[in-house]
Design an enzyme around this catalytic site. Structure first.
Site, PDB file in Angstrom:
ATOM      1  N   SER A 132       0.783  -8.984   1.438  1.00 60.12           N
ATOM      2  CA  SER A 132      -0.676  -9.060   1.388  1.00 60.12           C
ATOM      3  C   SER A 132      -1.196  -8.957   2.815  1.00 60.12           C
ATOM      4  O   SER A 132      -0.552  -9.467   3.747  1.00 60.12           O
ATOM      5  CB  SER A 132      -1.102 -10.402   0.778  1.00 60.12           C
ATOM      6  OG  SER A 132      -2.446 -10.680   1.126  1.00 60.12           O
ATOM      7  N   SER A 133      -2.354  -8.334   2.974  1.00 63.42           N
ATOM      8  CA  SER A 133      -2.943  -8.221   4.318  1.00 63.42           C
ATOM      9  C   SER A 133      -3.255  -9.606   4.871  1.00 63.42           C
ATOM     10  O   SER A 133      -3.376  -9.789   6.079  1.00 63.42           O
ATOM     11  CB  SER A 133      -4.219  -7.387   4.274  1.00 63.42           C
ATOM     12  OG  SER A 133      -3.951  -6.133   3.694  1.00 63.42           O
ATOM     13  N   LYS A 135      -0.485  -6.443  -8.231  1.00 60.22           N
ATOM     14  CA  LYS A 135      -0.587  -7.704  -7.479  1.00 60.22           C
ATOM     15  C   LYS A 135      -1.959  -8.348  -7.699  1.00 60.22           C
ATOM     16  O   LYS A 135      -2.072  -9.553  -7.859  1.00 60.22           O
ATOM     17  CB  LYS A 135      -0.358  -7.401  -5.995  1.00 60.22           C
ATOM     18  CG  LYS A 135      -1.115  -8.247  -5.021  1.00 60.22           C
ATOM     19  CD  LYS A 135      -0.210  -9.153  -4.274  1.00 60.22           C
ATOM     20  CE  LYS A 135      -0.823 -10.180  -3.387  1.00 60.22           C
ATOM     21  NZ  LYS A 135      -2.212 -10.132  -3.096  1.00 60.22           N
ATOM     22  N   GLN A 145      -8.148  -7.870 -11.042  1.00 54.65           N
ATOM     23  CA  GLN A 145      -8.843  -6.661 -10.592  1.00 54.65           C
ATOM     24  C   GLN A 145      -8.363  -5.454 -11.390  1.00 54.65           C
ATOM     25  O   GLN A 145      -9.156  -4.638 -11.860  1.00 54.65           O
ATOM     26  CB  GLN A 145      -8.553  -6.470  -9.100  1.00 54.65           C
ATOM     27  CG  GLN A 145      -8.937  -5.126  -8.547  1.00 54.65           C
ATOM     28  CD  GLN A 145      -8.688  -5.051  -7.045  1.00 54.65           C
ATOM     29  OE1 GLN A 145      -9.371  -5.729  -6.282  1.00 54.65           O
ATOM     30  NE2 GLN A 145      -7.754  -4.247  -6.609  1.00 54.65           N
ATOM     31  N   HIS A 183       0.840  -1.203   0.000  1.00 51.62           N
ATOM     32  CA  HIS A 183       0.000   0.000   0.000  1.00 51.62           C
ATOM     33  C   HIS A 183       0.878   1.258   0.000  1.00 51.62           C
ATOM     34  O   HIS A 183       0.553   2.251  -0.661  1.00 51.62           O
ATOM     35  CB  HIS A 183      -0.914   0.020   1.233  1.00 51.62           C
ATOM     36  CG  HIS A 183      -1.870  -1.134   1.312  1.00 51.62           C
ATOM     37  ND1 HIS A 183      -1.736  -2.138   2.234  1.00 51.62           N
ATOM     38  CD2 HIS A 183      -2.970  -1.443   0.599  1.00 51.62           C
ATOM     39  CE1 HIS A 183      -2.726  -3.010   2.095  1.00 51.62           C
ATOM     40  NE2 HIS A 183      -3.484  -2.617   1.099  1.00 51.62           N
TER      41      HIS A 183
HETATM   42  P1  AMP Z   1      -6.328  -4.295  -0.473  1.00 48.65           P
HETATM   43  O1  AMP Z   1      -6.246  -3.399   0.705  1.00 48.65           O
HETATM   44  O2  AMP Z   1      -5.741  -5.649  -0.269  1.00 48.65           O
HETATM   45  O3  AMP Z   1      -7.698  -4.303  -1.105  1.00 48.65           O
HETATM   46  O4  AMP Z   1      -5.379  -3.641  -1.560  1.00 48.65           O
HETATM   47  C1  AMP Z   1      -5.503  -2.279  -1.886  1.00 48.65           C
HETATM   48  C2  AMP Z   1      -4.615  -1.994  -3.064  1.00 48.65           C
HETATM   49  O5  AMP Z   1      -3.267  -2.322  -2.732  1.00 48.65           O
HETATM   50  C3  AMP Z   1      -4.972  -2.823  -4.313  1.00 48.65           C
HETATM   51  O6  AMP Z   1      -4.877  -1.999  -5.467  1.00 48.65           O
HETATM   52  C4  AMP Z   1      -3.932  -3.896  -4.303  1.00 48.65           C
HETATM   53  O7  AMP Z   1      -3.652  -4.408  -5.590  1.00 48.65           O
HETATM   54  C5  AMP Z   1      -2.730  -3.141  -3.750  1.00 48.65           C
HETATM   55  N1  AMP Z   1      -1.733  -4.067  -3.210  1.00 48.65           N
HETATM   56  C6  AMP Z   1      -1.939  -5.044  -2.278  1.00 48.65           C
HETATM   57  N2  AMP Z   1      -0.799  -5.722  -2.054  1.00 48.65           N
HETATM   58  C7  AMP Z   1       0.150  -5.181  -2.857  1.00 48.65           C
HETATM   59  C8  AMP Z   1       1.534  -5.441  -3.098  1.00 48.65           C
HETATM   60  N3  AMP Z   1       2.186  -6.406  -2.464  1.00 48.65           N
HETATM   61  N4  AMP Z   1       2.178  -4.668  -3.995  1.00 48.65           N
HETATM   62  C9  AMP Z   1       1.538  -3.663  -4.653  1.00 48.65           C
HETATM   63  N5  AMP Z   1       0.238  -3.363  -4.473  1.00 48.65           N
HETATM   64  C10 AMP Z   1      -0.452  -4.106  -3.594  1.00 48.65           C
END
Ligand code: AMP
Length: 300
Positions: free
Chosen positions: A189-190, A153, A157, A37
Site C-alpha cells: 500500500s502507498s 485489495k 471500492q 500497481h
Molecule cells: P491507489 O493508488 O492506492 O489508489 O491504488 C490504485 C489501484 O491499485 C487500486 O485499484 C488499488 O486497489 C490497487 N492496489 C493498491 N494496492 C494493491 C495491492 N497490494 N495489490 C493489488 N492492487 C493494489
C-alpha cells in the site's frame, strides 16, 4: 512513454485509438506506485492493445482530517517504474482543475453509491466512496477505456465500481486483480511508508486476520459473530493494532450477513490503525456448497 495532462487531449487520443479498432485498458492510480500497481498494469497490458495509467490524487475522496496534503507524490519515480513495465504506456496525469473544472467545492453533481457506503469503511470515511465513484466516472469519460483494472485489495471500492459500471450501463469491463503482498503477507500500500519499523512488523496480523476468517469459512464456519471474533483475536495479538472494524459481508451487495448460506460469496474485511496509519485488508471467498445431493439416475 506518452504523458497527457489535458482531458480534451486524452479524449482525442482515445477516440483516435478506438477508431483504429484498438482496445484500451485504464489503470486508475493515485501514484506512489508499488508492486500492487505493477500487477494491475501487467494485467492491463495482457488484456488490451493500449494501456493508460492515470495518476491523480483525487481530493474528493479524502475527508477533511485525512492525509490529502501528506499523501506521497513521486511522479518522476512513478514514470521510471512505468517505463520499466512498458515504453508504450500512456500516462494521464491531469491537474485538479482539469478533473474539477467548476472547482472541487463548486461541483454540484456526484455519484450516489446508495447504501453501499453504510458498511465496512463507509461509516468511517464519510463521502469517500462517492468521491471515488465520481472521479472514476470522470476518468472513464476522459480516457474512454474498454477495460478498467482495479485491485481487489480495495475490496469495497471494487464492488462499488463493478456495480457502477453495471448499473449505469457503462460500456467498460471492470477487472479485479488479486492483492499483491510482501513476503510476510502485508498487502502493498502507498501508506505503508508511514509505518515505523515496529509497526511494520506488527502489521503482519492484518493479513493473518482475514486469512484466518477465510480458513474458518472454508472449514464451514457460518456465523458472523464467530468470524469477527477470529479476526479480532488475531489482530489483538499486537498491542499496536487498534481495530476499527472486522466484518463479513455479502460480496455483491456488501450487506452484513449473520449466517453465511452454503455457496454464498462473501468478503471478510478489516481496517486497523497502527498509530495514525490506517491499513485495510480483505479476502473474497466462497462458503462450501454444503451436502451434495446425489442426482437420481433413471438408468440405475
Ligand atoms: P491507489 O493508488 O492506492 O489508489 O491504488 C490504485 C489501484 O491499485 C487500486 O485499484 C488499488 O486497489 C490497487 N492496489 C493498491 N494496492 C494493491 C495491492 N497490494 N495489490 C493489488 N492492487 C493494489
Amino acid at each position: 512513454m506518452k504523458i497527457i495532462t489535458s482531458v480534451r487531449k486524452m479524449q482525442a487520443w482515445a477516440d483516435q485509438r478506438r477508431s483504429n479498432g484498438r482496445c484500451i485498458a485504464l489503470v486508475p492510480t493515485m501514484g506512489a506506485l508499488h508492486a500492487g500497481h505493477d500487477a494491475l498494469v501487467r494485467a492491463a497490458l495482457s488484456s488490451a492493445d493500449d494501456v493508460i495509467v492515470s495518476i491523480f490524487v483525487n481530493p474528493t475522496q479524502f475527508g477533511p482530517r485525512e492525509d490529502f496534503d501528506a499523501y506521497p507524490r513521486h511522479f518522476d519515480e512513478d514514470l521510471e517504474i512505468l517505463g520499466k513495465l512498458s515504453s508504450g504506456l500512456t500516462v494521464f496525469a491531469p491537474g485538479v482543475e482539469e478533473m474539477y473544472p467548476e472547482g472541487v467545492q463548486a461541483d454540484r453533481i456526484s455519484v450516489d453509491v446508495g447504501d453501499m457506503n453504510r458498511y465496512l469503511c463507509g461509516p468511517f470515511r464519510q463521502g469517500h466512496f462517492e468521491g471515488v465513484a465520481t472521479v472514476v466516472l470522470k476518468l472513464f469519460h476522459a480516457c474512454r477505456p474498454h477495460v478498467a483494472v482495479f485491485g481487489l485489495k480495495d475490496a469495497q471500492q471494487f464492488v462499488i465500481l463493478s456495480r457502477l459500471a453495471r448499473e449505469m450501463l457503462l460500456d467498460v469491463s471492470v477487472v479485479g486483480v488479486p492483492t499483491v503482498r510482501a513476503a510476510d503477507g502485508l498487502a502493498f500500500s502507498s501508506r505503508n511508508v508511514y509505518l515505523s519499523p515496529v509497526q511494520r512488523k506488527a502489521a503482519v496480523v492484518v493479513s493473518q486476520a482475514v486469512h484466518g476468517a477465510e480458513e474458518a469459512i472454508k472449514k464451514g464456519e457460518q456465523r458472523r459473530e464467530a468470524l469477527v471474533e477470529i479476526m479480532r483475536s488475531i489482530l489483538c495479538r499486537e498491542d499496536e493494532a487498534r481495530v476499527q472494524y472486522a466484518d463479513v459481508v455479502d460480496a455483491d451487495t456488501l450487506q452484513p450477513i449473520e449466517k453465511i448460506s452454503p455457496g454464498q460469496h462473501v468478503l471478510a474485511a478489516v481496517a486497523v490503525h497502527f498509530g495514525s496509519t490506517r491499513l485495510i485488508d480483505s479476502v473474497f471467498t466462497q462458503a462450501p456448497a454444503g451436502q451434495r445431493v446425489e442426482k437420481y439416475d433413471e438408468g440405475s
